[in-house]
Write a protein that holds these residues in place. Structure first.
Motif, PDB file in Angstrom:
ATOM      1  N   THR A 165     -14.934 -13.227   5.494  1.00 50.26           N
ATOM      2  CA  THR A 165     -14.599 -12.176   4.501  1.00 50.26           C
ATOM      3  C   THR A 165     -13.401 -12.302   3.642  1.00 50.26           C
ATOM      4  O   THR A 165     -12.277 -12.960   3.847  1.00 50.26           O
ATOM      5  N   THR A 166     -13.681 -11.541   2.300  1.00 50.10           N
ATOM      6  CA  THR A 166     -13.313 -11.998   0.879  1.00 50.10           C
ATOM      7  C   THR A 166     -11.885 -11.538   0.750  1.00 50.10           C
ATOM      8  O   THR A 166     -11.603 -10.040   1.656  1.00 50.10           O
ATOM      9  N   ILE A 167     -10.734 -11.454   0.506  1.00 52.36           N
ATOM     10  CA  ILE A 167      -9.474 -10.402   0.282  1.00 52.36           C
ATOM     11  C   ILE A 167     -10.166  -9.328  -0.528  1.00 52.36           C
ATOM     12  O   ILE A 167      -9.760  -7.712  -0.212  1.00 52.36           O
ATOM     13  N   GLU A 168     -11.237  -8.708  -1.292  1.00 51.60           N
ATOM     14  CA  GLU A 168     -12.154  -8.442  -1.698  1.00 51.60           C
ATOM     15  C   GLU A 168     -12.037  -6.762  -0.838  1.00 51.60           C
ATOM     16  O   GLU A 168     -12.063  -5.841  -0.703  1.00 51.60           O
ATOM     17  N   ASP A 169     -13.528  -7.115   0.121  1.00 51.68           N
ATOM     18  CA  ASP A 169     -13.343  -7.012   1.624  1.00 51.68           C
ATOM     19  C   ASP A 169     -12.978  -6.899   1.811  1.00 51.68           C
ATOM     20  O   ASP A 169     -12.657  -5.492   2.739  1.00 51.68           O
ATOM     21  N   GLY A 170     -11.871  -7.231   2.822  1.00 50.48           N
ATOM     22  CA  GLY A 170     -11.265  -7.034   4.196  1.00 50.48           C
ATOM     23  C   GLY A 170      -9.873  -6.254   3.253  1.00 50.48           C
ATOM     24  O   GLY A 170      -9.675  -5.241   4.600  1.00 50.48           O
ATOM     25  N   VAL A 171      -9.557  -5.912   1.605  1.00 49.70           N
ATOM     26  CA  VAL A 171      -8.288  -5.110   1.579  1.00 49.70           C
ATOM     27  C   VAL A 171      -9.118  -3.826   1.302  1.00 49.70           C
ATOM     28  O   VAL A 171      -8.815  -2.814   1.705  1.00 49.70           O
ATOM     29  N   ALA A 172      -9.940  -4.733   1.279  1.00 51.36           N
ATOM     30  CA  ALA A 172     -11.183  -2.910   0.923  1.00 51.36           C
ATOM     31  C   ALA A 172     -11.460  -1.878   2.657  1.00 51.36           C
ATOM     32  O   ALA A 172     -10.771  -0.488   2.382  1.00 51.36           O
ATOM     33  N   ARG A 173     -11.298  -2.692   3.465  1.00 50.77           N
ATOM     34  CA  ARG A 173     -11.766  -2.207   4.391  1.00 50.77           C
ATOM     35  C   ARG A 173     -10.051  -1.319   4.792  1.00 50.77           C
ATOM     36  O   ARG A 173      -9.802  -0.759   5.842  1.00 50.77           O
ATOM     37  N   PHE A 174      -9.373  -2.830   5.228  1.00 56.63           N
ATOM     38  CA  PHE A 174      -7.813  -1.678   5.039  1.00 56.63           C
ATOM     39  C   PHE A 174      -7.329  -0.358   4.351  1.00 56.63           C
ATOM     40  O   PHE A 174      -7.023   0.533   4.916  1.00 56.63           O
ATOM     41  N   VAL A 175      -8.197  -0.127   3.429  1.00 53.09           N
ATOM     42  CA  VAL A 175      -7.868   0.634   2.375  1.00 53.09           C
ATOM     43  C   VAL A 175      -8.402   2.549   2.875  1.00 53.09           C
ATOM     44  O   VAL A 175      -7.297   2.436   3.607  1.00 53.09           O
ATOM     45  N   ASP A 176      -9.409   1.579   3.274  1.00 56.43           N
ATOM     46  CA  ASP A 176      -9.678   2.968   4.143  1.00 56.43           C
ATOM     47  C   ASP A 176      -9.819   2.704   5.275  1.00 56.43           C
ATOM     48  O   ASP A 176      -9.010   4.319   5.845  1.00 56.43           O
ATOM     49  N   TRP A 177      -9.048   2.489   6.692  1.00 57.28           N
ATOM     50  CA  TRP A 177      -8.696   2.572   7.165  1.00 57.28           C
ATOM     51  C   TRP A 177      -7.350   3.283   7.446  1.00 57.28           C
ATOM     52  O   TRP A 177      -7.165   4.399   8.120  1.00 57.28           O
ATOM     53  N   TYR A 178      -6.271   2.633   6.626  1.00 56.77           N
ATOM     54  CA  TYR A 178      -5.102   3.318   6.011  1.00 56.77           C
ATOM     55  C   TYR A 178      -5.388   4.918   5.581  1.00 56.77           C
ATOM     56  O   TYR A 178      -4.593   5.635   5.797  1.00 56.77           O
ATOM     57  N   ARG A 179      -5.858   5.274   4.262  1.00 63.46           N
ATOM     58  CA  ARG A 179      -6.074   6.336   4.278  1.00 63.46           C
ATOM     59  C   ARG A 179      -6.247   7.084   5.049  1.00 63.46           C
ATOM     60  O   ARG A 179      -6.140   8.294   5.347  1.00 63.46           O
ATOM     61  N   TYR A 180      -7.710   6.546   6.705  1.00 64.27           N
ATOM     62  CA  TYR A 180      -8.193   7.793   7.216  1.00 64.27           C
ATOM     63  C   TYR A 180      -6.780   7.838   8.414  1.00 64.27           C
ATOM     64  O   TYR A 180      -6.952   9.190   8.894  1.00 64.27           O
ATOM     65  N   THR A 206       0.645  -1.301   0.066  1.00 67.07           N
ATOM     66  CA  THR A 206       0.093   0.236   0.384  1.00 67.07           C
ATOM     67  C   THR A 206       0.761   1.585   0.037  1.00 67.07           C
ATOM     68  O   THR A 206       0.552   2.217  -0.803  1.00 67.07           O
ATOM     69  N   GLN A 207       1.679   1.063   1.219  1.00 69.63           N
ATOM     70  CA  GLN A 207       2.625   2.478   1.128  1.00 69.63           C
ATOM     71  C   GLN A 207       3.542   2.692  -0.842  1.00 69.63           C
ATOM     72  O   GLN A 207       3.723   4.445  -0.369  1.00 69.63           O
ATOM     73  N   SER A 208       4.020   1.673  -0.935  1.00 69.40           N
ATOM     74  CA  SER A 208       4.975   2.062  -2.099  1.00 69.40           C
ATOM     75  C   SER A 208       3.791   2.211  -3.333  1.00 69.40           C
ATOM     76  O   SER A 208       4.445   3.298  -4.258  1.00 69.40           O
ATOM     77  N   ILE A 209       2.936   1.589  -3.173  1.00 71.15           N
ATOM     78  CA  ILE A 209       2.283   1.804  -4.459  1.00 71.15           C
ATOM     79  C   ILE A 209       1.464   3.404  -4.551  1.00 71.15           C
ATOM     80  O   ILE A 209       1.865   4.076  -5.368  1.00 71.15           O
ATOM     81  N   LEU A 210       1.028   3.553  -3.223  1.00 68.14           N
ATOM     82  CA  LEU A 210       0.736   5.524  -3.224  1.00 68.14           C
ATOM     83  C   LEU A 210       2.045   6.212  -3.659  1.00 68.14           C
ATOM     84  O   LEU A 210       1.843   7.060  -3.896  1.00 68.14           O
ATOM     85  N   ASN A 211       3.286   5.685  -3.199  1.00 69.68           N
ATOM     86  CA  ASN A 211       4.410   6.673  -3.346  1.00 69.68           C
ATOM     87  C   ASN A 211       5.103   6.282  -4.583  1.00 69.68           C
ATOM     88  O   ASN A 211       5.668   7.124  -4.911  1.00 69.68           O
ATOM     89  N   GLY A 212       4.294   5.489  -5.749  1.00 71.44           N
ATOM     90  CA  GLY A 212       4.709   5.394  -7.128  1.00 71.44           C
ATOM     91  C   GLY A 212       6.095   4.829  -7.215  1.00 71.44           C
ATOM     92  O   GLY A 212       6.711   4.567  -8.228  1.00 71.44           O
ATOM     93  N   GLN A 213       6.239   3.402  -5.936  1.00 68.79           N
ATOM     94  CA  GLN A 213       7.784   3.061  -5.987  1.00 68.79           C
ATOM     95  C   GLN A 213       7.258   1.329  -6.156  1.00 68.79           C
ATOM     96  O   GLN A 213       5.763   1.073  -6.627  1.00 68.79           O
ATOM     97  N   LYS A 214       7.880   0.630  -7.113  1.00 69.65           N
ATOM     98  CA  LYS A 214       7.630  -0.554  -7.608  1.00 69.65           C
ATOM     99  C   LYS A 214       7.134  -1.516  -6.703  1.00 69.65           C
ATOM    100  O   LYS A 214       7.795  -1.507  -5.530  1.00 69.65           O
ATOM    101  N   ILE A 215       6.267  -2.551  -6.325  1.00 70.06           N
ATOM    102  CA  ILE A 215       6.641  -3.800  -5.150  1.00 70.06           C
ATOM    103  C   ILE A 215       7.046  -5.148  -5.682  1.00 70.06           C
ATOM    104  O   ILE A 215       7.427  -4.720  -6.538  1.00 70.06           O
ATOM    105  N   ASP A 216       7.939  -5.565  -4.543  1.00 68.65           N
ATOM    106  CA  ASP A 216       8.613  -6.662  -5.232  1.00 68.65           C
ATOM    107  C   ASP A 216       7.187  -7.714  -4.764  1.00 68.65           C
ATOM    108  O   ASP A 216       6.869  -8.047  -4.258  1.00 68.65           O
ATOM    109  N   VAL A 217       7.738  -8.943  -5.339  1.00 71.41           N
ATOM    110  CA  VAL A 217       6.189 -10.049  -5.913  1.00 71.41           C
ATOM    111  C   VAL A 217       7.405 -11.108  -6.411  1.00 71.41           C
ATOM    112  O   VAL A 217       7.756 -11.139  -7.456  1.00 71.41           O
ATOM    113  N   TYR A 218       7.507 -11.836  -4.703  1.00 68.83           N
ATOM    114  CA  TYR A 218       8.172 -13.099  -4.865  1.00 68.83           C
ATOM    115  C   TYR A 218       7.868 -13.967  -5.415  1.00 68.83           C
ATOM    116  O   TYR A 218       6.559 -13.758  -5.672  1.00 68.83           O
ATOM    117  N   ASN A 219       8.168 -15.078  -5.771  1.00 70.97           N
ATOM    118  CA  ASN A 219       8.010 -16.340  -7.062  1.00 70.97           C
ATOM    119  C   ASN A 219       7.261 -15.772  -8.004  1.00 70.97           C
ATOM    120  O   ASN A 219       6.455 -16.810  -8.599  1.00 70.97           O
TER     121      ASN A 219
END
Length: 157
Positions: free
Chosen positions: A137-152, A16-29
Motif C-alpha cells: 500500500t502506497t502512502i497516497e492510497d493508504g492516506v486516501a483510505r484513512f481520509v475516507d474513513w475519517y470523513r465517514y 487531519t483534525q488540525s488541517i480540517l479545523n484550519g489550525q497549524k500542524i507541527d512538523v518536527y525537524n
C-alpha cells in the motif's frame, strides 16, 4: 502503522483534525524525517500469512538462516519485522494528506524533538523469505483510505 481506528494521538489523526479545523500542524525537524509508513491492512495481511509460517527446527525455506533468522534454538518462536520497508519523507506523507483532503496545511516547522530519530524503517527480508509477502500500500492510497474513513466516521463532508 496508520489507518482507520488508529491512535488519535498519532500524526495522521492530529494532522487531519488540525488541517480540517484550519489550525497549524507541527512538523518536527523542519520536515526532514523519514518513516516506514505501514498501512494497517498490510500489517494484518502479514500477520495472517505468518500464522502458517511456524518455526520448525529445520526450516528449508531460508537461504541463510544464521544470517537473517531470529528463530530461537530452544523455543518455538521467531521475531519477524513487519513494515512497508520503503521509508518516505514526512513531507510526502503531508502532501498525500493535503491531496486527499483538498486542503493545504498551514505548517509550523520546528526543531527535532528530544529522543526522536530522523529515520526509521523495517527490514522485511525474513518476512519475504518465509511467506513471499511484502506490503504494497502506497502512502497516497493508504492516506486516501484513512481520509475516507475519517470523513465517514466523524461525519465530515
Amino acid at each position: 502503522v496508520y489507518g482507520p481506528w488508529g491512535r488519535p494521538d498519532m500524526a495522521l489523526f492530529k494532522f487531519t483534525q488540525s488541517i480540517l479545523n484550519g489550525q497549524k500542524i507541527d512538523v518536527y525537524n523542519y520536515g526532514d524525517m523519514s518513516r516506514d509508513f505501514t498501512y494497517i491492512d498490510d500489517l494484518v495481511a502479514a500477520v495472517r500469512v505468518l500464522i502458517d509460517a511456524n518455526p520448525l527446527r529445520s526450516d528449508s525455506k531460508l537461504k541463510s538462516p544464521k544470517e537473517i533468522d531470529s528463530k530461537s534454538p530452544v523455543a518455538p518462536f521467531r521475531v519477524v519485522n513487519i513494515g512497508n520497508s520503503q521509508p518516505k519523507q514526512l513531507s510526502d506523507f503531508i502532501i498525500a494528506l493535503e491531496n486527499s483532503l483538498g486542503v493545504t496545511a498551514d505548517k509550523n516547522f520546528m526543531p527535532m524533538q528530544p529522543g526522536d530519530v530522523p529515520a526509521t524503517y523495517a527490514d522485511v527480508s525474513l518476512l519475504e523469505q518465509l511467506t513471499g509477502y511484502q506490503p504494497k500500500t502506497t502512502i497516497e492510497d493508504g492516506v486516501a483510505r484513512f481520509v475516507d474513513w475519517y470523513r465517514y466516521y466523524y461525519q465530515i463532508s
